[in-house]
Design a protein around this motif. Sequence first.
Motif, PDB file in Angstrom:
ATOM      1  N   ALA A   9      -0.941   6.188  -5.218  1.00  0.00           N
ATOM      2  CA  ALA A   9      -0.589   5.078  -4.318  1.00  0.00           C
ATOM      3  C   ALA A   9       0.262   4.060  -5.079  1.00  0.00           C
ATOM      4  CB  ALA A   9      -1.856   4.433  -3.771  1.00  0.00           C
ATOM      5  N   CYS A  10       0.646   2.985  -4.381  1.00  0.00           N
ATOM      6  CA  CYS A  10       1.501   1.978  -5.012  1.00  0.00           C
ATOM      7  C   CYS A  10       0.844   1.330  -6.230  1.00  0.00           C
ATOM      8  CB  CYS A  10       1.918   0.929  -3.995  1.00  0.00           C
ATOM      9  SG  CYS A  10       0.539   0.258  -3.054  1.00  0.00           S
ATOM     10  N   THR A  32      -9.506   4.637  -0.306  1.00  0.00           N
ATOM     11  CA  THR A  32      -8.913   3.659   0.627  1.00  0.00           C
ATOM     12  C   THR A  32      -9.279   3.972   2.083  1.00  0.00           C
ATOM     13  OG1 THR A  32      -6.849   4.912   0.532  1.00  0.00           O
ATOM     14  CG2 THR A  32      -6.972   2.921  -0.832  1.00  0.00           C
ATOM     15  N   LYS A  35     -13.182   2.672   1.914  1.00  0.00           N
ATOM     16  CA  LYS A  35     -13.232   1.382   1.181  1.00  0.00           C
ATOM     17  C   LYS A  35     -14.405   1.303   0.199  1.00  0.00           C
ATOM     18  CE  LYS A  35      -9.893   0.365   3.994  1.00  0.00           C
ATOM     19  NZ  LYS A  35      -8.519   0.616   3.600  1.00  0.00           N
ATOM     20  N   GLY A  50      -8.388  -4.679   2.204  1.00  0.00           N
ATOM     21  CA  GLY A  50      -8.729  -3.260   2.086  1.00  0.00           C
ATOM     22  C   GLY A  50      -7.704  -2.385   1.403  1.00  0.00           C
ATOM     23  N   TYR A  51      -6.689  -2.991   0.779  1.00  0.00           N
ATOM     24  CA  TYR A  51      -5.698  -2.125   0.125  1.00  0.00           C
ATOM     25  C   TYR A  51      -5.585  -2.376  -1.376  1.00  0.00           C
ATOM     26  CZ  TYR A  51      -2.470  -6.038   1.473  1.00  0.00           C
ATOM     27  OH  TYR A  51      -1.868  -7.256   1.675  1.00  0.00           O
ATOM     28  N   VAL A  52      -5.172  -1.288  -2.058  1.00  0.00           N
ATOM     29  CA  VAL A  52      -4.866  -1.365  -3.490  1.00  0.00           C
ATOM     30  C   VAL A  52      -3.387  -1.701  -3.629  1.00  0.00           C
ATOM     31  CG1 VAL A  52      -6.672   0.249  -4.215  1.00  0.00           C
ATOM     32  CG2 VAL A  52      -4.429   1.157  -3.559  1.00  0.00           C
ATOM     33  N   PRO A  53      -2.930  -2.230  -4.771  1.00  0.00           N
ATOM     34  CA  PRO A  53      -3.701  -2.534  -5.966  1.00  0.00           C
ATOM     35  C   PRO A  53      -4.379  -3.896  -5.882  1.00  0.00           C
ATOM     36  CG  PRO A  53      -1.377  -3.056  -6.333  1.00  0.00           C
ATOM     37  CD  PRO A  53      -1.478  -2.492  -4.943  1.00  0.00           C
ATOM     38  N   GLU A  65      -1.364  -7.870  -4.388  1.00  0.00           N
ATOM     39  CA  GLU A  65       0.067  -7.697  -4.107  1.00  0.00           C
ATOM     40  C   GLU A  65       0.785  -7.199  -5.372  1.00  0.00           C
ATOM     41  OE1 GLU A  65       1.150  -7.786  -0.933  1.00  0.00           O
ATOM     42  OE2 GLU A  65      -0.864  -8.414  -0.370  1.00  0.00           O
ATOM     43  N   GLY A  66       1.196  -5.947  -5.268  1.00  0.00           N
ATOM     44  CA  GLY A  66       1.810  -5.263  -6.405  1.00  0.00           C
ATOM     45  C   GLY A  66       2.864  -6.065  -7.153  1.00  0.00           C
ATOM     46  N   PRO A  67       3.863  -6.645  -6.459  1.00  0.00           N
ATOM     47  CA  PRO A  67       4.914  -7.370  -7.182  1.00  0.00           C
ATOM     48  C   PRO A  67       4.378  -8.553  -7.998  1.00  0.00           C
ATOM     49  CG  PRO A  67       5.679  -6.812  -4.979  1.00  0.00           C
ATOM     50  CD  PRO A  67       4.208  -6.461  -5.028  1.00  0.00           C
ATOM     51  N   THR A 102       9.485  -3.564  -2.151  1.00  0.00           N
ATOM     52  CA  THR A 102       8.257  -3.678  -1.359  1.00  0.00           C
ATOM     53  C   THR A 102       8.547  -3.636   0.142  1.00  0.00           C
ATOM     54  OG1 THR A 102       6.095  -4.731  -1.519  1.00  0.00           O
ATOM     55  CG2 THR A 102       7.906  -6.196  -1.108  1.00  0.00           C
ATOM     56  N   HIS A 106       8.947   0.685   0.000  1.00  0.00           N
ATOM     57  CA  HIS A 106       7.500   0.932   0.095  1.00  0.00           C
ATOM     58  C   HIS A 106       7.023   0.884   1.552  1.00  0.00           C
ATOM     59  CE1 HIS A 106       3.242  -0.735  -1.179  1.00  0.00           C
ATOM     60  NE2 HIS A 106       3.156   0.206  -0.262  1.00  0.00           N
ATOM     61  N   LYS A 107       7.256  -0.236   2.197  1.00  0.00           N
ATOM     62  CA  LYS A 107       6.709  -0.402   3.549  1.00  0.00           C
ATOM     63  C   LYS A 107       7.451   0.412   4.609  1.00  0.00           C
ATOM     64  CE  LYS A 107       3.012  -2.109   2.814  1.00  0.00           C
ATOM     65  NZ  LYS A 107       1.756  -1.489   3.277  1.00  0.00           N
ATOM     66  N   TRP A 164       6.874   9.583  -3.510  1.00  0.00           N
ATOM     67  CA  TRP A 164       6.376   9.893  -2.162  1.00  0.00           C
ATOM     68  C   TRP A 164       7.359  10.768  -1.379  1.00  0.00           C
ATOM     69  CZ3 TRP A 164       4.895   4.110  -0.902  1.00  0.00           C
ATOM     70  CH2 TRP A 164       3.841   3.727  -1.761  1.00  0.00           C
TER      71      TRP A 164
HETATM   72  N1  LIG Z   1       1.358  -5.627   0.372  1.00  0.00           N
HETATM   73  C1  LIG Z   1       0.584  -4.756  -0.487  1.00  0.00           C
HETATM   74  C2  LIG Z   1       0.525  -3.379   0.169  1.00  0.00           C
HETATM   75  C3  LIG Z   1      -0.331  -2.431  -0.615  1.00  0.00           C
HETATM   76  C4  LIG Z   1      -0.475  -1.084   0.082  1.00  0.00           C
HETATM   77  O1  LIG Z   1       0.310  -0.739   0.987  1.00  0.00           O
HETATM   78  N2  LIG Z   1      -1.448  -0.300  -0.374  1.00  0.00           N
HETATM   79  C5  LIG Z   1      -1.720   1.004   0.210  1.00  0.00           C
HETATM   80  C6  LIG Z   1      -1.503   2.122  -0.802  1.00  0.00           C
HETATM   81  S1  LIG Z   1       0.202   2.254  -1.280  1.00  0.00           S
HETATM   82  C7  LIG Z   1      -3.191   1.064   0.623  1.00  0.00           C
HETATM   83  O2  LIG Z   1      -4.080   0.774  -0.148  1.00  0.00           O
HETATM   84  N3  LIG Z   1      -3.420   1.423   1.897  1.00  0.00           N
HETATM   85  C8  LIG Z   1      -4.725   1.564   2.436  1.00  0.00           C
HETATM   86  C9  LIG Z   1      -4.959   0.688   3.616  1.00  0.00           C
HETATM   87  O3  LIG Z   1      -4.125  -0.214   3.898  1.00  0.00           O
HETATM   88  O4  LIG Z   1      -5.978   0.871   4.264  1.00  0.00           O
HETATM   89  C10 LIG Z   1       1.200  -4.696  -1.877  1.00  0.00           C
HETATM   90  O5  LIG Z   1       2.445  -4.767  -1.972  1.00  0.00           O
HETATM   91  O6  LIG Z   1       0.465  -4.596  -2.874  1.00  0.00           O
END
Ligand SMILES: N[C@@H](CCC(=O)N[C@@H](CS)C(=O)NCC(=O)O)C(=O)O
Length: 209
Positions: A9-10, A32, A35, A50-53, A65-67, A102, A106-107, A164
């Motif tokens: 993942a990201c 993910t 959770k 609920g999202y990584v990282p 937020e990755g950045p 991002t 990514h999105k 990806w």
């Molecule tokens: N805005 C967040 C987005 C992070 C994101 O999209 N994470 C994805 C993996 S690449 C994730 O954990 N998705 C699971 C979910 O949203 O339930 C960032 O830039 O860090």
Amino acid sequence: MKLYYSPGACSQSPHIVARELGLPIELKKVNTKDKTVEGGGDFWKVNPRGYVPALELDNGQILTEGPAIVQYLADQKPDSGLAPKNGSVERYRLQEWLNFLTSEIHKQFSPLFKPNTPEDYKPIVKENLAGRFDWLDQQLAGKDHLMGKQFTVADAYLFTVLNWTIPMKIDLKQWPNVAAYVDRVRKRPKVKEAMQEEGLLPKEAQAAR
Ligand SMILES: N[C@@H](CCC(=O)N[C@@H](CS)C(=O)NCC(=O)O)C(=O)O
């Protein structure tokens, strides 16, 4: 510090950055979908979105937020070159790239991973991505990395999201500079290490590359 991640993942971007910097980081694997955190724990409590990282700092704060995370990590070792000095024009150039990656790469991929995305929307998503790859291909002409000779945190992010294209069956050969870039970054020892640690690169394959 603890990095909450999911393989491939990201979150691979800050994982690569931590290894490139030689920062000791404890990896916490997250499922993910439900959770949960491997070894026990509710990931909703770590990141309510609920999202990584997510990065747990030594003082217990959670940075998301990755950045933002990759810049925080790079700033722990300001002489590493992984991010230009804060306040410099180059730093804003890096942020320009991180924001592009991002929001525009990514999105844009995200609907391709979602089970509820209508099949007939997916070709449109891929067409939009192709337009971004056209731009990237021009930008990478004659350059080793996004910002030139120096590998930066933006490269860790771009490499991660370009991977990806493999499950999404997007052939990067259409963009020769992008394809060559991915091959170049993949050969970095710390990138290999991160991929291996996430279970994405078996030892045999690593030796063959
Ligand atoms: N805005 C967040 C987005 C992070 C994101 O999209 N994470 C994805 C993996 S690449 C994730 O954990 N998705 C699971 C979910 O949203 O339930 C960032 O830039 O860090």
